[in-house]
Enzyme design. Sequence first.
Site, short mmCIF file in Angstrom:
data_model
loop_
_atom_site.label_atom_id
_atom_site.label_comp_id
_atom_site.label_asym_id
_atom_site.label_seq_id
_atom_site.Cartn_x
_atom_site.Cartn_y
_atom_site.Cartn_z
CD GLU A 121 -2.98 1.11 2.37
OE1 GLU A 121 -3.10 2.10 2.93
OE2 GLU A 121 -3.48 -0.04 2.35
CE LYS A 122 0.76 3.48 4.43
NZ LYS A 122 0.10 2.19 4.98
NE ARG A 132 -4.89 4.77 8.39
CZ ARG A 132 -3.57 5.27 8.34
NH1 ARG A 132 -2.68 3.91 8.35
NH2 ARG A 132 -3.20 6.11 8.14
CE1 TYR A 166 -3.29 -0.96 8.65
CE2 TYR A 166 -5.33 -1.62 9.66
CZ TYR A 166 -4.61 -0.92 8.86
OH TYR A 166 -5.49 -0.15 7.57
CG ASP A 194 -2.74 -0.71 5.48
OD1 ASP A 194 -1.35 -1.30 5.17
OD2 ASP A 194 -2.62 0.63 5.69
CG ASP A 253 -8.21 -0.95 6.15
OD1 ASP A 253 -7.97 -0.82 5.05
OD2 ASP A 253 -7.65 0.06 6.72
#
Length: 824
Positions: free
Chosen positions: A7-8, A325, A323, A102, A104
């Site tokens: 994701e990043k 979030r 994690y 991530d 989610d």
Amino acid sequence: MRLYIAEKPSVGRELAKCLTGPIARHDGYLVTKDGVVTWLFGHILRQAEPEEYDPKYKCWRVDDLPIIPEHWKLFVAKDCEKQFAIVKSLIEKADEIVHGGDPDREGQLLVDEVLDYLGNKKPVRRILLNALDEKSIKKANASLRDNRDFFNLKQSALARARADWLIGMNLSRAYTLAARRAGHERLVLPIGRVKTPTLSLVVRREREIENFKPVTYYLIRGTFQHANGSFEAQWKPQDTMAGLDSENRLVDKKIADEKLAFFEAMPHDAVISSYQKVKKQEPQPLPFSLSTLQVLAGKRFGYAPQLVLDTAQKLYEKKLTTYPRSDCEYLPTNQLSDAATILSHLAKAGDAQIAAWVPAANPRQKSRAWNDKKISAHHAIIPTTVQADVTKITQEERNLYHLIARGYLAQFYPVHTYDQTKVEVCYKEETFTASGRTERDLGWKVMYQSQKKKQETDEGDDREDKDEKEENAKTLPAMKKKDDVAWKRGRMLEKMTKPPTRFTASTLLAGMKEIHKYVKNPEAKKQLKDIYGIGTEATRATIIDDLIRRKFMKAEGKKKYLVPTPAAYLLVDALPDELTYPDSTAIWEDKLHSMSEGGESLADFLQGQIAFTRKLCAKAGDVHMEVKGENVCPRCHQGVLTKRKGKNGVFWGCSNYPKCRMTCNDKEGKPDLEDAKARLARRPRRAAPAAVSATAMAWQSRQADAPAASRSYSGAEPYDDIAALNALFSPDDYAARMEADEKSYAAQQQKTSSWQSWADKPKYSASPMEHMEKDVASSSFLCPRCREGHLRSIHGKNGVFWGCSNYPRCTATFDDDHGKPLLK
């Protein structure tokens, strides 16, 4: 080739470190023996703006609403074009792709949308990274899942994104245009599915405070003597006695004084009428989700929710915590085996308090937090197996790590046990009550009572709540039912009701999470109690910050209480309940959660959102807002006269156009209302005054032949004040005009025809329509262009021509041919 898409960049680097080396670094990706690792920058694709669907939407117009895309479009974000090209080229070379977003809803979508955008047909697997330490990454990489298992999660995220677009783009335009019609020229009203109900919570709380009327009430407490000691009990008034308010509070001081004197008088004999002692247990508090961490850190340290999220993200990237979030407060049982290692590392982390608590923790104890059935894609935020050194991190990181570590430690302490005692005393046929508790085993509470003065559980409580807690926590002497006691003394306490407390960023975030407390519909309140609130763990803090940044509310005082600005009141007052109360949004969140589990389809959800958007756009057309401006329109009183530039120079028109067509000449930079009234008085029936549009004049000329009963003005009556202007636009006149139009259309349907080629197009005249005069004989010619107005004979500067009575909405003009319009 196996391609990992993170994701990043930071996640991509940590992932590559756990694959078989060596690592070869390239621009935008890393190469290992186990595969290539690349990354995105969050949402590398953005949703199209309305004008990217059709250029006409660049100009905000009511007639274009709602904007409903037939096919949803995505575009590569401008600052991500280079990385997108790199990812695209690697996908083309790959044999297998590993989705590393991530764990989610949004993390699922942002990688999936890239794969869908590029039409990927290659197999995709999913890695769920709940922590970035080496052990967790290797464990996740050994347990890859088929990405198709997460299709419903992607659909849920897609539904959320498109619903937010529909509501935000359409209703922001609709209500901003309504505000501008009321004279708020530079105001933009950002309306969001979650943002608007959140702002409404703050506005309604502020109004509760403004309208609050304090009430003084009185409590009577008596001290009673038992053989084993004395105790204090509070008098409970009978609900039938005089002097009580609707909440059974004694508000009459005279009655309170009389009652206390009555109790002080002899005899003083009393008896224990009820005695209950129950053993109770209080389980360990669950570990943190992001929301619970944000709320507690806000109360304990005064941290804003966004700061908590940013700090938790840093701890995650330093591999010290899992994690951040996460909306989950439970832990998978397979991680229980890491407990001994984590506890050992906590003892050496450099936090003296944590180190002192570790020896009493039992790593083999299993609290209610270990529950696989409560785990989704992620779990609660806990320390990782990486050894931390809190002396080398920032103060914010140290404080958050302390809270997270303590929450984890609590799972390995015994439950808190105590005896709860409730006593009732019968004295002079009145009831006094007392409560108390006796601690048996503090258990996990030993960690929370060590800083009693700073206990976060007490922060934010008012004095009355603290008194009640102290009352319930006091120790009572041993006694039993029917024991004799005696009145020793009494005292009266004068109390005053207090208004509700303003929200802070932390308590507002808690309100968003527990949104069922604020819904309007009582049935919905029951239904929504178990949902996840409005917004997501990652977006709630951003929404609050955005409302502050846009100056719809501001933080005031030492505790940074949130206070709405005038723009917030304007917005909330203008919007219907569907947008200001969280009922609909909370139900949608419930549906999105259901969709992530396969319970609802994307198409059905969006159809509901489209219908909702249409309904609310229609309501925006009738909204009444507080008018802002110097020259309030004298006709509609819902707009202001605004200076405009037309073909014949400067004039003034109502901002509520086209609902109101009030116009005036300009006089030294101001609307000339006196001139408008004077013209109307001189020529009430032959021509339109300067203050009235050409369409209004046409309606007036039609009135000359209308039955007297349908007219709003009689020639025998004087024209005085602006009421005369308003009379020209009466509903009766409008109904008569529509009836005449229908008859004319039926008569002309066989005689007229629209132009079929460019050569047949009517010739337009440049003459102004403001000088249109009545010509009753010409009323039979229906305008072939708009099919709404009638053609009228007009004497212009260059001679006679014909124009539509529906001007300025219809600007069609035609040459004169022997007293008739030249239609061909």
